[in-house]
Design a protein around this motif. Structure first.
Motif, PDB file in Angstrom:
ATOM      1  N   ASN A  14      28.866  89.327  26.581  1.00 29.57           N
ATOM      2  CA  ASN A  14      27.664  88.301  27.384  1.00 29.57           C
ATOM      3  C   ASN A  14      28.268  87.588  26.720  1.00 29.57           C
ATOM      4  O   ASN A  14      27.950  85.949  27.371  1.00 29.57           O
ATOM      5  CB  ASN A  14      26.975  88.902  28.413  1.00 29.57           C
ATOM      6  CG  ASN A  14      27.037  90.617  29.370  1.00 29.57           C
ATOM      7  OD1 ASN A  14      27.669  89.525  29.997  1.00 29.57           O
ATOM      8  ND2 ASN A  14      27.387  91.282  29.005  1.00 29.57           N
ATOM      9  N   HIS A  31      28.654  74.622  37.245  1.00 25.08           N
ATOM     10  CA  HIS A  31      28.857  76.054  36.944  1.00 25.08           C
ATOM     11  C   HIS A  31      28.932  76.216  35.845  1.00 25.08           C
ATOM     12  O   HIS A  31      28.147  77.710  35.525  1.00 25.08           O
ATOM     13  CB  HIS A  31      30.482  75.557  37.166  1.00 25.08           C
ATOM     14  CG  HIS A  31      30.699  77.185  36.627  1.00 25.08           C
ATOM     15  ND1 HIS A  31      31.212  78.535  36.840  1.00 25.08           N
ATOM     16  CD2 HIS A  31      31.861  78.256  35.657  1.00 25.08           C
ATOM     17  CE1 HIS A  31      31.947  79.278  37.344  1.00 25.08           C
ATOM     18  NE2 HIS A  31      32.154  79.005  35.633  1.00 25.08           N
ATOM     19  N   SER A  64      28.842  80.507  42.022  1.00 19.07           N
ATOM     20  CA  SER A  64      28.254  79.568  40.612  1.00 19.07           C
ATOM     21  C   SER A  64      28.552  78.178  41.208  1.00 19.07           C
ATOM     22  O   SER A  64      28.950  77.264  39.504  1.00 19.07           O
ATOM     23  CB  SER A  64      28.788  80.250  39.240  1.00 19.07           C
ATOM     24  OG  SER A  64      30.053  80.440  39.891  1.00 19.07           O
ATOM     25  N   TYR A  78      24.538  77.238  35.594  1.00 20.87           N
ATOM     26  CA  TYR A  78      24.183  78.012  36.745  1.00 20.87           C
ATOM     27  C   TYR A  78      24.002  78.825  36.188  1.00 20.87           C
ATOM     28  O   TYR A  78      23.054  79.773  35.888  1.00 20.87           O
ATOM     29  CB  TYR A  78      24.734  78.449  37.767  1.00 20.87           C
ATOM     30  CG  TYR A  78      24.893  79.199  38.865  1.00 20.87           C
ATOM     31  CD1 TYR A  78      24.475  78.844  39.765  1.00 20.87           C
ATOM     32  CD2 TYR A  78      25.602  80.220  38.248  1.00 20.87           C
ATOM     33  CE1 TYR A  78      23.381  80.454  40.582  1.00 20.87           C
ATOM     34  CE2 TYR A  78      25.722  82.028  39.708  1.00 20.87           C
ATOM     35  CZ  TYR A  78      25.016  81.305  40.262  1.00 20.87           C
ATOM     36  OH  TYR A  78      24.810  82.838  41.293  1.00 20.87           O
ATOM     37  N   TYR A  79      25.300  79.521  35.229  1.00 22.86           N
ATOM     38  CA  TYR A  79      25.186  80.734  34.269  1.00 22.86           C
ATOM     39  C   TYR A  79      23.728  80.329  32.961  1.00 22.86           C
ATOM     40  O   TYR A  79      23.348  82.273  33.264  1.00 22.86           O
ATOM     41  CB  TYR A  79      26.350  81.215  33.370  1.00 22.86           C
ATOM     42  CG  TYR A  79      27.706  81.820  34.284  1.00 22.86           C
ATOM     43  CD1 TYR A  79      27.018  82.626  35.485  1.00 22.86           C
ATOM     44  CD2 TYR A  79      28.602  80.939  34.842  1.00 22.86           C
ATOM     45  CE1 TYR A  79      28.212  83.617  35.700  1.00 22.86           C
ATOM     46  CE2 TYR A  79      29.069  80.863  36.222  1.00 22.86           C
ATOM     47  CZ  TYR A  79      29.010  82.938  36.596  1.00 22.86           C
ATOM     48  OH  TYR A  79      29.883  83.385  37.399  1.00 22.86           O
ATOM     49  N   ILE A 103      21.825  85.914  39.067  1.00 22.92           N
ATOM     50  CA  ILE A 103      23.116  85.293  39.673  1.00 22.92           C
ATOM     51  C   ILE A 103      24.083  85.981  39.629  1.00 22.92           C
ATOM     52  O   ILE A 103      24.666  87.146  39.646  1.00 22.92           O
ATOM     53  CB  ILE A 103      23.703  84.419  38.000  1.00 22.92           C
ATOM     54  CG1 ILE A 103      23.599  85.201  36.888  1.00 22.92           C
ATOM     55  CG2 ILE A 103      22.911  83.242  37.995  1.00 22.92           C
ATOM     56  CD1 ILE A 103      24.312  84.761  35.854  1.00 22.92           C
ATOM     57  N   MET A 158      31.140  84.618  27.317  1.00 16.46           N
ATOM     58  CA  MET A 158      29.842  83.062  27.987  1.00 16.46           C
ATOM     59  C   MET A 158      30.789  82.116  26.533  1.00 16.46           C
ATOM     60  O   MET A 158      30.593  80.165  27.016  1.00 16.46           O
ATOM     61  CB  MET A 158      28.366  82.929  27.915  1.00 16.46           C
ATOM     62  CG  MET A 158      28.250  81.394  28.604  1.00 16.46           C
ATOM     63  SD  MET A 158      25.787  82.079  28.768  1.00 16.46           S
ATOM     64  CE  MET A 158      25.675  81.721  27.297  1.00 16.46           C
ATOM     65  N   ASP A 206      28.959  85.415  40.935  1.00 21.03           N
ATOM     66  CA  ASP A 206      29.733  85.031  40.664  1.00 21.03           C
ATOM     67  C   ASP A 206      30.012  83.660  41.875  1.00 21.03           C
ATOM     68  O   ASP A 206      30.578  83.062  42.133  1.00 21.03           O
ATOM     69  CB  ASP A 206      31.073  85.432  39.848  1.00 21.03           C
ATOM     70  CG  ASP A 206      30.803  86.009  38.790  1.00 21.03           C
ATOM     71  OD1 ASP A 206      30.247  86.045  38.350  1.00 21.03           O
ATOM     72  OD2 ASP A 206      31.593  87.176  38.497  1.00 21.03           O
ATOM     73  N   LEU A 261      20.441  83.253  32.527  1.00 23.34           N
ATOM     74  CA  LEU A 261      20.525  84.439  31.762  1.00 23.34           C
ATOM     75  C   LEU A 261      19.351  83.814  30.607  1.00 23.34           C
ATOM     76  O   LEU A 261      18.138  84.527  30.829  1.00 23.34           O
ATOM     77  CB  LEU A 261      21.749  83.843  30.423  1.00 23.34           C
ATOM     78  CG  LEU A 261      23.078  83.861  30.667  1.00 23.34           C
ATOM     79  CD1 LEU A 261      23.971  84.226  29.149  1.00 23.34           C
ATOM     80  CD2 LEU A 261      22.839  86.101  31.044  1.00 23.34           C
TER      81      LEU A 261
END
Length: 158
Positions: free
Chosen positions: A131, A54, A78, A57-58, A73, A135, A75, A62
């Motif tokens: 963002n 997870h 994820s 993934y983000y 991506i 994060m 949600d 990015l």
């Protein structure tokens, strides 16, 4: 210290080498987790492997944006971790997270401070600063989960 350098420092602290906020980081927490521990389900909690996926993934998503690509991506994807069925697959997942984290930090470090107040991809997502900062805060949440899951796995509670 510039805004970008502060963000890079905080990002590295939670993922790679810090101890200031949580007295640990992802790299330290994941270094001694075995494949079998990573995939054990403790009650209704996510597995360590799933949380590791997870997070990466983000970060990987990015990185794509930072390198000029589209925000691809979502949600809903994820937590779509393929089965982890060996120590090698687990180590590959952890190594990907660490590699992507380092790449993310390098790319962020190269951004000018002025970029932080620009819209992130589209106005509806807010600014780069919002963002990236969000994060980092979210990763501390998952770092706490992983730390607690490890403690549960080493106890007689599961």
């Amino acid at each position: 210290m510039s805004t970008v350098l502060q963000l890079v420092k905080r990002f590295r602290e939670v993922l790679l080498d810090g101890v200031w906020i949580a007295n640990t980081n992802f790299k330290d927490q994941l270094k001694d987790v075995t494949w079998k521990q990573a995939v054990i389900k403790a009650g209704s909690l996510n597995t360590i492997a799933l949380l590791t996926f997870h997070i990466d993934y983000y970060i990987a998503g990015l990185i794509r944006v930072f390198e000029g690509g589209d925000l691809e991506i979502r949600d809903r994807y994820s937590f779509d971790l393929p089965p982890v069925e060996s120590q090698e697959q687990w180590e590959s997942l952890v190594n990907k997270l660490m590699s992507d984290a380092e790449r993310f930090a390098v790319l962020l470090e190269q951004m000018p401070d002025t970029k932080m107040n620009e819209p992130f991809v589209a106005e509806k997502y807010g600014t780069y600063l919002r963002n990236i900062d969000g994060m980092i805060e979210h990763w501390y949440y998952h770092l706490g989960q992983i730390t607690l899951i490890k403690k549960l796995l080493s106890s007689d509670l599961i």
